[in-house]
Scaffold this active site. Structure first.
Site, PDB file in Angstrom:
ATOM      1  CB  SER A  44       4.783 -20.801   8.160  1.00 55.15           C
ATOM      2  OG  SER A  44       3.624 -21.959   9.325  1.00 55.15           O
ATOM      3  CG  HIS A  76       4.690 -26.888   7.138  1.00 54.95           C
ATOM      4  ND1 HIS A  76       5.230 -26.934   8.462  1.00 54.95           N
ATOM      5  CD2 HIS A  76       4.308 -25.660   6.879  1.00 54.95           C
ATOM      6  CE1 HIS A  76       4.946 -25.402   8.876  1.00 54.95           C
ATOM      7  NE2 HIS A  76       4.962 -24.995   7.902  1.00 54.95           N
ATOM      8  NE  ARG A  98      11.781 -25.397  11.906  1.00 52.69           N
ATOM      9  CZ  ARG A  98      11.564 -24.341  10.976  1.00 52.69           C
ATOM     10  NH1 ARG A  98      10.941 -23.975  10.460  1.00 52.69           N
ATOM     11  NH2 ARG A  98      12.911 -23.714  11.066  1.00 52.69           N
ATOM     12  CB  THR A  99       9.566 -32.327  14.820  1.00 51.21           C
ATOM     13  OG1 THR A  99       9.195 -33.017  13.689  1.00 51.21           O
ATOM     14  CG2 THR A  99       9.616 -31.916  15.581  1.00 51.21           C
ATOM     15  CG  HIS A 100       6.635 -26.363  14.424  1.00 48.19           C
ATOM     16  ND1 HIS A 100       5.731 -26.792  13.857  1.00 48.19           N
ATOM     17  CD2 HIS A 100       7.235 -25.114  14.248  1.00 48.19           C
ATOM     18  CE1 HIS A 100       5.776 -26.205  12.274  1.00 48.19           C
ATOM     19  NE2 HIS A 100       6.590 -24.994  12.913  1.00 48.19           N
ATOM     20  CD  GLU A 199       3.857 -15.141  20.418  1.00 51.05           C
ATOM     21  OE1 GLU A 199       3.375 -14.019  19.445  1.00 51.05           O
ATOM     22  OE2 GLU A 199       4.616 -15.782  20.517  1.00 51.05           O
ATOM     23  CB  SER A 218       9.697 -22.933  14.399  1.00 52.48           C
ATOM     24  OG  SER A 218      10.578 -22.185  13.867  1.00 52.48           O
ATOM     25  CG  ASN A 241       1.939 -13.178  11.916  1.00 50.33           C
ATOM     26  OD1 ASN A 241       2.604 -14.044  11.537  1.00 50.33           O
ATOM     27  ND2 ASN A 241       1.720 -12.383  13.440  1.00 50.33           N
TER      28      ASN A 241
HETATM   29  I1  8IG Z   1       4.026 -17.980  10.982  1.00 46.90           I
HETATM   30  O1  8IG Z   1       2.820 -13.899  15.714  1.00 46.90           O
HETATM   31  C1  8IG Z   1       3.832 -17.169  12.672  1.00 46.90           C
HETATM   32  N1  8IG Z   1       4.381 -17.639  13.425  1.00 46.90           N
HETATM   33  N2  8IG Z   1       5.006 -17.521  18.274  1.00 46.90           N
HETATM   34  N3  8IG Z   1       3.998 -15.536  16.755  1.00 46.90           N
HETATM   35  C2  8IG Z   1       4.722 -16.736  17.058  1.00 46.90           C
HETATM   36  N4  8IG Z   1       4.950 -17.780  15.782  1.00 46.90           N
HETATM   37  C3  8IG Z   1       4.348 -17.012  14.791  1.00 46.90           C
HETATM   38  C4  8IG Z   1       3.739 -15.852  14.834  1.00 46.90           C
HETATM   39  C5  8IG Z   1       3.854 -14.794  15.786  1.00 46.90           C
HETATM   40  N5  8IG Z   1       3.532 -15.879  12.835  1.00 46.90           N
END
Ligand code: 8IG
Length: 278
Positions: A44, A76, A98-100, A199, A218, A241
Site C-alpha cells: 500500500s 493495488h 500481494r496476497t494477504h 488495531e 503483511s 498513518n
Molecule cells: I496502510 O495502522 C496500514 N496498514 N495493522 N495497522 C495495520 N495495518 C495497517 C495500518 C495500521 N496502516
C-alpha cells in the site's frame, strides 16, 4: 501449458515448489528473460514507485500466472512487471500487489510470489508495505526500514520439520545500503497483525510493550519464506498513518492511498537507487 486455474494452492496434494516453478516458467516465456535478479513487492502506497525503477519490458496479469489471484485491495495492481534496472543488464520482477493472510486463501498463497521469485532466479527480495507508525515523529509518508519483525499471525509458510534461522532475517548489508542512499532512514520492528481490521488502541499499546514500532498486515510470512529460499531480504515500510490511538485521527484507507501518492517520489527514488546498487 497448464491453465492457471488448475494450480490450486489450497489443495494439500499440490506441491508449492512445483506451482512456483510453473509460474516462473510462464514469466520467463512472457518476459523474454530466462531469469530475474531481484524481486520487489509493492505494498500500500508503493504502487507509483514502479515507474521510477527503469523501463518496463513486459507486464503480465496475475490471472495468467499459475497459483496467483487478482488483486484484492483498492489501489493495488494485479500485475507483475519485468523491469530493466537502469544502467545495468539486470532485471527486476515487480509485483504490483500481494496476497494477504487476511484474504483467507491460506499461507501458501501469501508466499507464492516469493517462491516464484526464487524459482525465477531472484537472489534478493525487497518487501514493501504501508503500515501504522507508533513513533509520532513518523508523519504519514515516512519510509522506515524493517530491522526485525514480530509475527502475530500464529502461522508459518514452512511446512514440515524444517528449522530456519531468522537471526538477521532482514539482511544487515541491505539495510546499510539503504542508509547510504537515504541517511535519514529510521529503522523499526514490524508487528504483523492478522487484519483486515486495524488495531484497537489497546492492541497498539501491546505492540509497543512487546517491542514493536510499526503495525501492519503483511510481510512477515513472505520474509520467512524468502529466507527459507536463501534470498537476501530488504523490508521497507511506508508509515501511511499513525497507529490507532497514537494520534486523535481515525484511520481510513483513503488516507493510506493519499500518503502513498505524496511519498511516491521519495520512495521511488529510494527503491530505484537501492536496486541500482545491489
Ligand atoms: I496502510 O495502522 C496500514 N496498514 N495493522 N495497522 C495495520 N495495518 C495497517 C495500518 C495500521 N496502516
Amino acid at each position: 501449458m497448464i491453465a492457471p486455474s488448475e494450480h490450486d494452492l489450497s489443495d494439500p496434494a499440490t506441491d508449492p515448489a512445483v506451482v512456483a516453478r510453473a509460474a516462473a516458467a510462464v514469466l520467463a516465456e512472457r518476459t523474454g528473460a530466462e531469469r530475474h535478479d531481484v524481486a520487489l513487492v509493492l505494498g500500500s502506497g508503493w504502487g507509483p514507485t514502479a515507474d521510477l525503477l527503469g523501463r518496463t519490458v513486459a507486464t503480465v496479469d496475475n490471472t495468467e500466472l499459475p497459483g496467483f489471484t487478482a488483486a484484492a485491495v483498492a489501489g493495488h495492481q494485479g500485475q507483475v512487471r519485468s523491469v530493466e534496472i537502469e544502467g545495468t543488464d539486470r532485471r527486476a520482477l515487480v509485483y504490483g500487489t500481494r496476497t494477504h493472510f487476511y484474504e483467507g486463501r491460506g499461507v501458501r498463497s501469501v508466499v507464492h510470489g516469493v517462491r516464484t521469485a526464487a524459482a525465477a532466479g531472484c537472489s534478493t527480495i525487497v518487501l514493501t508495505n504501508g503500515c501504522g507508525g507508533l513513533n509520532p515523529d513518523w508523519t504519514p509518508g515516512t519510509p522506515v526500514l524493517i530491522r526485525d519483525h514480530i509475527n502475530l499471525t500464529g502461522q508459518s509458510p514452512i511446512e514440515g520439520a524444517t528449522f530456519v534461522d531468522l537471526t538477521d532475517l532482514y539482511t544487515p548489508r541491505l539495510r546499510e545500503l539503504a542508509r547510504e542512499v537515504d541517511p535519514d532512514l529510521d529503522e523499526g520492528v514490524y508487528v504483523q497483525f492478522r487484519g483486515p481490521h486495524y488495531e484497537t488502541p489497546a492492541e497498539v499499546q501491546m505492540a509497543k510493550v512487546i517491542g514493536g514500532d510499526l503495525v501492519g498486515m503483511s510481510t512477515t510470512l513472505e520474509a520467512i519464506a524468502a529466507r527459507q529460499e536463501g534470498m537476501a531480504v530488504l523490508g521497507v515500510s511506508l508509515v501511511t498513518n499513525a497507529a490507532a490511538g497514537i494520534s486523535a485521527a481515525p484511520l481510513s484507507h483513503e488516507e493510506v492511498i493519499e500518503a502513498g501518492r505524496a511519498a511516491a517520489d521519495r520512495c521511488g527514488r529510494l527503491l530505484a537507487e537501492i536496486v541500482g546498487r545491489l
